[in-house]
Design a protein around this motif. Structure first.
Motif, PDB file in Angstrom:
ATOM      1  N   THR A 126     -42.538  29.252  -2.305  1.00  0.00           N
ATOM      2  CA  THR A 126     -42.737  30.141  -3.458  1.00  0.00           C
ATOM      3  C   THR A 126     -43.065  29.322  -4.698  1.00  0.00           C
ATOM      4  OG1 THR A 126     -41.123  31.700  -2.551  1.00  0.00           O
ATOM      5  CG2 THR A 126     -41.652  31.913  -4.903  1.00  0.00           C
ATOM      6  N   GLY A 127     -44.080  29.731  -5.435  1.00  0.00           N
ATOM      7  CA  GLY A 127     -44.373  29.111  -6.726  1.00  0.00           C
ATOM      8  C   GLY A 127     -43.437  29.675  -7.777  1.00  0.00           C
ATOM      9  N   VAL A 128     -42.669  28.804  -8.440  1.00  0.00           N
ATOM     10  CA  VAL A 128     -41.724  29.231  -9.477  1.00  0.00           C
ATOM     11  C   VAL A 128     -42.392  29.019 -10.833  1.00  0.00           C
ATOM     12  CG1 VAL A 128     -39.465  28.878 -10.523  1.00  0.00           C
ATOM     13  CG2 VAL A 128     -39.744  28.701  -8.030  1.00  0.00           C
ATOM     14  N   GLY A 171     -33.939  28.142  -1.245  1.00  0.00           N
ATOM     15  CA  GLY A 171     -35.265  28.560  -0.799  1.00  0.00           C
ATOM     16  C   GLY A 171     -36.215  27.379  -0.736  1.00  0.00           C
ATOM     17  N   ARG A 172     -37.465  27.674  -0.415  1.00  0.00           N
ATOM     18  CA  ARG A 172     -38.487  26.646  -0.361  1.00  0.00           C
ATOM     19  C   ARG A 172     -39.429  26.847  -1.542  1.00  0.00           C
ATOM     20  NH1 ARG A 172     -41.798  24.399   4.881  1.00  0.00           N
ATOM     21  NH2 ARG A 172     -42.825  22.683   3.768  1.00  0.00           N
ATOM     22  N   ILE A 173     -39.611  25.795  -2.344  1.00  0.00           N
ATOM     23  CA  ILE A 173     -40.400  25.892  -3.564  1.00  0.00           C
ATOM     24  C   ILE A 173     -41.748  25.214  -3.350  1.00  0.00           C
ATOM     25  CG2 ILE A 173     -40.492  25.332  -6.027  1.00  0.00           C
ATOM     26  CD1 ILE A 173     -37.394  25.224  -5.948  1.00  0.00           C
ATOM     27  N   ALA A 174     -42.811  25.953  -3.619  1.00  0.00           N
ATOM     28  CA  ALA A 174     -44.163  25.400  -3.457  1.00  0.00           C
ATOM     29  C   ALA A 174     -44.545  24.528  -4.641  1.00  0.00           C
ATOM     30  CB  ALA A 174     -45.172  26.545  -3.303  1.00  0.00           C
ATOM     31  N   LEU A 175     -44.160  24.981  -5.848  1.00  0.00           N
ATOM     32  CA  LEU A 175     -44.491  24.247  -7.070  1.00  0.00           C
ATOM     33  C   LEU A 175     -43.697  24.843  -8.223  1.00  0.00           C
ATOM     34  CD1 LEU A 175     -46.483  26.278  -8.965  1.00  0.00           C
ATOM     35  CD2 LEU A 175     -48.074  25.739  -7.144  1.00  0.00           C
ATOM     36  N   PHE A 176     -43.606  24.088  -9.299  1.00  0.00           N
ATOM     37  CA  PHE A 176     -43.081  24.609 -10.568  1.00  0.00           C
ATOM     38  C   PHE A 176     -44.243  24.672 -11.552  1.00  0.00           C
ATOM     39  CE2 PHE A 176     -38.993  22.812  -9.019  1.00  0.00           C
ATOM     40  CZ  PHE A 176     -38.202  23.943  -9.143  1.00  0.00           C
TER      41      PHE A 176
END
Length: 608
Positions: free
Chosen positions: A60-62, A131-136
């Protein structure tokens, strides 16, 4: 090497055939796991630079955004595109927030919007760990600059993202920053190894115009009625009281105007902002508390009726016009009292001497933009380190002002200020100084015996308006200063001496008669949208009506369904099949599926 998945996402989800400018390079940098610091003007497509990588990368992009009031609209726009987006902020009840949290942990979100103060809580940090983070993505990154015009203290804590998630790429984005601000952003967000992308700051579709203030409410009314009747716009004021007075005045004149400032109750601010975004032709009268992150593409003008404090602030605010790339106006009225007021505010500010010097330098740059005899766009972009030729789309290019030798006139003003002080040990305001120069007799001049001064009447050759222009420019040049001990009174400076002694020549700006008339009334050189052929115009209007009905049913702003620019392209192309329609910019797969048949029926119906 470019990742082919990025272009596929751009075309399928967002409906654009190709990336613009440096978007491709930025997207590739983040997809490959690198950090990026992006400076791109409002309307330049910054959001795609993190949305596309978020859809390509796992997780997920945060998105860190300071704009709680706009998160709903951003999420609505993405949902229309078929993107799984959500937000976490203080407007949600615990049940709604828990559903979003569960979706994030389950990997069911493509993008998650979070306010910085929410993100930095222990609860939110613990959630992100699960969770799994795609990018900030750190949006409006200039908020981290303590010297900037939109400083948010909570942004200073965002450097911890790199420490806690060192393998997750970060992209910081802003629409405006000088070299110094860019360095500060990189330092404060620990983006030491980030690749910097600086797009052109030029917005060629915006026409910049600065007029001398003269009954500014009437000038504003003439500008709106003459050039933007029924169109959306933003009017910026310096104070809350001025916002409310101006909004009430415009409303009384039949203009659909609403106020916005930090002193209004939160529900009123939210309701007014919602109306501005969702309804056609609303004029928002606001302080600088309004506008950051506003995605409304069809704002046709931004007007300032008070002098902005800095070029950065002015650029950021005017950039909210014409995000759709169609012609728009940036109109500013300013006068002598603006300069006096800003100088006083700086002198009375609570900061230390270094802080006041910084504010003074920002004001000087803004005054230089207002008083230039050269291309305004050249001057504006030079502030950000960008060089261009004359633009042909600002007032000084379209109607060049005259430069004249104002040395003698300046000596007359400075001599008058000196003699008035020497005569009674007192300082006087601009209006009284001009009366002395023009030899205007009054009860006051007789009482004080000032009619016998050698300078009385030495400036009878210039009008009151002309003298106010001279005084304004002397203040802008630092040859006069505002006396902090008396309200609005003027005094000499160290630099005045060289002019009085004839050691310095002054070239001043003189407005042409035509420009002066335009300052009092609507412009005859108004910006106009490109005209569609009659049959295309009829179809465009039919599509707008259809779009408005769909938007009301969905509870979203009309531009979330389709931008005007997309509808104009449809009206010109008159697509006959879904495949034809799919090649129109802004028509992605989800919108093609949801609205394609309706659009084709309206195109066919208009042709019948």
């Amino acid at each position: 090497m470019s990742d082919p998945r990025a272009l596929e996402v751009l075309q399928r989800v967002f409906g654009y055939e190709s990336f613009r400018g440096e978007q491709q390079a930025i997207v590739d940098q983040v997809i490959q796991g690198g950090d990026a610091l992006v400076l791109m003007p409002t309307g330049g497509g910054k959001s795609l630079c993190y949305q596309v990588p978020a859809l390509v990368r796992e997780g997920t992009g945060v998105v860190v955004s300071p704009l709680i009031a706009l998160m709903q609209d951003q999420v609505d726009a993405l949902t229309e595109l078929g993107v799984r987006a959500a937000y976490l902020n203080s407007t949600q009840d615990w049940q709604a927030a828990r559903e979003v949290e569960q979706a994030f942990v389950a990997g069911e979100l493509d993008l998650l919007y979070v306010a910085p103060e929410r993100l930095l809580t222990d609860r939110c940090l613990a959630l992100l760990e699960r969770g799994r983070i795609a990018l900030f993505a750190i949006d409006e990154a200039h908020c981290v600059s303590q010297w900037g015009h939109d400083f948010r203290p909570e942004y200073l804590g965002l450097s911890m993202l790199h420490e806690r998630w060192p393998q997750v790429p970060r992209i910081a984005l802003t629409a405006t920053a000088t070299e110094a601000t860019r360095v500060e952003i990189a330092q404060r967000l620990a983006l030491d190894d980030a690749r910097h992308f600086v797009a052109s700051f030029d917005r060629p579709n915006i026409r910049y115009r600065i007029v001398e203030k003269n009954d500014v409410r009437r000038q504003l009314l003439a500008f709106i009625r003459g050039e933007h009747e029924g169109e959306a716009g933003v009017v910026y004021c310096l104070s809350r009281s001025r916002v409310e007075e101006t909004a009430a005045f415009l409303s009384a004149q039949g203009i659909a105007a609403l106020p916005y400032h930090a002193g209004l109750p939160a529900p009123v601010r939210a309701a007014n902002q919602s109306r501005f975004l969702r309804e056609e032709g609303i004029v928002m009268v606001a302080t600088i508390a309004f506008g950051m992150g506003i995605d409304k593409p069809d704002v046709r003008f931004v007007a300032h009726i008070d002098l902005p404090k800095s070029v950065e602030g002015y650029y950021q605010e005017t950039g909210r016009a014409g995000r759709d790339g169609l012609p728009a106006n940036a109109w500013l009225a300013y006068g002598l009292q603006d300069v006096v007021q800003q100088r006083r505010m700086i002198d009375d500010s609570p900061g230390d001497e270094a802080y006041r010097r910084r504010l003074g330098a920002q004001l000087d740059a803004m005054l230089g933009l207002c008083e230039t005899v050269d291309c305004r766009r050249q001057r504006l972009l030079a502030y950000f380190g960008q060089r261009i030729g004359p633009c042909g789309n600002c007032d000084t290019c379209l109607e060049p002002p005259q430069a004249w030798d104002g040395t003698v006139a300046a000596q007359k003003v400075l001599s008058t200020v000196y003699r008035l002080w020497k005569e009674r040990g007192q300082r006087y305001g601009a209006g009284y100084i001009i009366d002395i120069l023009r030899g205007k007799r009054s009860e006051r001049t007789a009482q004080y015996g000032h009619e016998s001064l050698s300078v009385f009447g030495v400036g009878a050759d210039l009008s009151e308006t002309a003298w106010r222009g001279v005084l304004r420019q002397l203040l802008a040049l630092g040859l006069l200063t505002v006396d902090t001990e008396g309200y609005g009174t003027l005094a000499l400076t160290e630099d005045s001496r060289a002019v009085l002694k004839g050691e310095r020549t002054l070239m001043l700006r003189r407005e042409s008669e035509k420009s002066a008339a335009r300052g009092r009334a609507a412009s005859r050189g108004k910006t106009e949208l490109p005209q569609l052929p009659p049959e295309a115009q009829a179809l465009f209007e039919a599509l707008r009506n259809w779009r408005g009905e769909v938007a009301r049913n969905h509870g979203v702003p009309a531009y979330v369904i389709f931008h005007d620019a997309t509808l104009r392209e449809i009206a010109l192309a008159r697509p006959e099949t879904l495949e034809d329609l799919g090649h129109i910019n802004g028509v992605g797969a989800r919108k093609l599926e949801a609205y394609g048949q309706d659009i084709l029926e309206r195109v066919a119906g208009q042709a019948a």
